[in-house]
Design a protein around this motif. Structure first.
Motif, PDB file in Angstrom:
ATOM      1  N   THR A  65      -6.152 -22.417  -5.947  1.00  0.00           N
ATOM      2  CA  THR A  65      -6.683 -23.486  -5.095  1.00  0.00           C
ATOM      3  C   THR A  65      -6.468 -23.156  -3.615  1.00  0.00           C
ATOM      4  N   HIS A  66      -5.373 -22.433  -3.293  1.00  0.00           N
ATOM      5  CA  HIS A  66      -5.184 -22.010  -1.898  1.00  0.00           C
ATOM      6  C   HIS A  66      -6.297 -21.029  -1.500  1.00  0.00           C
ATOM      7  N   TYR A  67      -6.655 -20.151  -2.427  1.00  0.00           N
ATOM      8  CA  TYR A  67      -7.758 -19.215  -2.177  1.00  0.00           C
ATOM      9  C   TYR A  67      -9.036 -19.979  -1.851  1.00  0.00           C
ATOM     10  N   LEU A  68      -9.362 -20.953  -2.686  1.00  0.00           N
ATOM     11  CA  LEU A  68     -10.590 -21.728  -2.475  1.00  0.00           C
ATOM     12  C   LEU A  68     -10.523 -22.549  -1.189  1.00  0.00           C
ATOM     13  N   ALA A  69      -9.352 -23.073  -0.881  1.00  0.00           N
ATOM     14  CA  ALA A  69      -9.214 -23.876   0.339  1.00  0.00           C
ATOM     15  C   ALA A  69      -9.432 -23.002   1.577  1.00  0.00           C
ATOM     16  N   ALA A  70      -8.875 -21.775   1.567  1.00  0.00           N
ATOM     17  CA  ALA A  70      -9.054 -20.873   2.712  1.00  0.00           C
ATOM     18  C   ALA A  70     -10.525 -20.476   2.863  1.00  0.00           C
ATOM     19  N   LEU A  71     -11.180 -20.273   1.728  1.00  0.00           N
ATOM     20  CA  LEU A  71     -12.607 -19.919   1.741  1.00  0.00           C
ATOM     21  C   LEU A  71     -13.441 -21.084   2.278  1.00  0.00           C
ATOM     22  N   GLY A  72     -13.098 -22.287   1.851  1.00  0.00           N
ATOM     23  CA  GLY A  72     -13.807 -23.478   2.321  1.00  0.00           C
ATOM     24  C   GLY A  72     -13.557 -23.723   3.804  1.00  0.00           C
ATOM     25  N   ALA A  73     -12.318 -23.457   4.251  1.00  0.00           N
ATOM     26  CA  ALA A  73     -11.974 -23.659   5.658  1.00  0.00           C
ATOM     27  C   ALA A  73     -12.784 -22.703   6.537  1.00  0.00           C
ATOM     28  N   TYR A  74     -12.964 -21.482   6.056  1.00  0.00           N
ATOM     29  CA  TYR A  74     -13.774 -20.501   6.791  1.00  0.00           C
ATOM     30  C   TYR A  74     -15.181 -21.049   7.023  1.00  0.00           C
ATOM     31  N   ARG A  75     -15.772 -21.598   5.980  1.00  0.00           N
ATOM     32  CA  ARG A  75     -17.126 -22.148   6.141  1.00  0.00           C
ATOM     33  C   ARG A  75     -17.126 -23.364   7.055  1.00  0.00           C
ATOM     34  N   ALA A  76     -16.133 -24.221   6.871  1.00  0.00           N
ATOM     35  CA  ALA A  76     -16.087 -25.439   7.684  1.00  0.00           C
ATOM     36  C   ALA A  76     -15.926 -25.083   9.167  1.00  0.00           C
TER      37      ALA A  76
END
Lengths: 10, 212
Positions: free
Chosen positions: B149-160
């Motif tokens: 979930t940390h991986y996905l959160a970092a990926l989502g933060a990049y897009r945001a």
């Protein structure tokens, strides 16, 4: 302008 | 370069390092969608063809090489080194449903009708939906390891973070890239559900579990 745009983002 | 884009890129970099850390430390790629990873490798290879004929900056060059190399390395880890830990029976999203429409969108929306520009457009559209097999898998299993979930959160933060970057560039450079902006907003929106659970559960110290 689109014509001169360079894709500088990743 | 502005602070939003730099933080976005660093977040993207961090997401890949977290993913590699997850695979190496658990010696397993359980919970990671091979299809999503294969789509990302496709995204980077089709987008960064300009490595061969267009110099932007050393930063840009190094990042592109890193993203291509790391995405291929992840595929290698999943396909060979940790193959037995990957369960294809839960990674069932039909990627044809993503590749086809993205190819059509690239033919309809592009800046120039040349092969590199069509592939660039294709990669932008594909990136916006490449996370879907991963989110679909999460939905099916209903839970995830915290590090995933940390991986996905970092990926989502990049897009945001790319969204304030575009707003900033619109004001300071008068630059608007409608294809990247539209696809980027769609891509960020796909993470909203995930972010909700991430903030209300994982960051409160609970396990990532979807309501039944």
């Amino acid at each position: 302008p689109v014509e001169n745009k360079r894709h500088d983002e990743l | 370069m502005n602070i939003f884009r730099l933080l976005g890129d660093l977040s993207h970099l961090a997401s890949i390092l977290i993913l590699l850390q997850k695979i190496q430390s658990t010696r397993s790629c359980r919970g990671i969608s091979f299809k999503t990873q294969a789509l990302y490798a496709t995204v980077f290879i089709t987008r960064y063809l300009d490595l061969f004929y267009d110099w932007v900056s050393l930063y840009n060059f190094v990042m592109k090489i890193f993203f291509i190399a790391s995405s291929c390395y992840v595929l290698y880890l999943m396909k060979y080194k940790y193959r037995p830990t990957h369960d294809p029976s839960i990674d069932t999203f039909r990627v044809e449903y993503l590749l086809g429409p993205c190819a059509v969108l690239a033919l309809l929306f592009h800046y120039r009708f040349t092969l590199p520009e069509l592939l660039w457009s294709f990669s932008i559209f594909l990136e916006s939906v490449a996370i879907l097999p991963q989110l679909f898998m999460l939905q099916r299993t209903g839970e995830a390891e915290t590090i995933t979930t940390h991986y996905l959160a970092a990926l989502g933060a990049y897009r945001a973070l790319y969204i304030p970057n575009w707003i900033y560039r619109w004001f300071t450079e008068d630059m608007v890239d409608p294809i990247a902006v539209t696809a980027g907003i769609v891509q960020t929106a796909l993470y909203l559900d995930f972010f909700y659970v991430y903030f209300t559960k994982v960051l409160q110290g609970q396990k990532f579990e979807l309501p039944a």
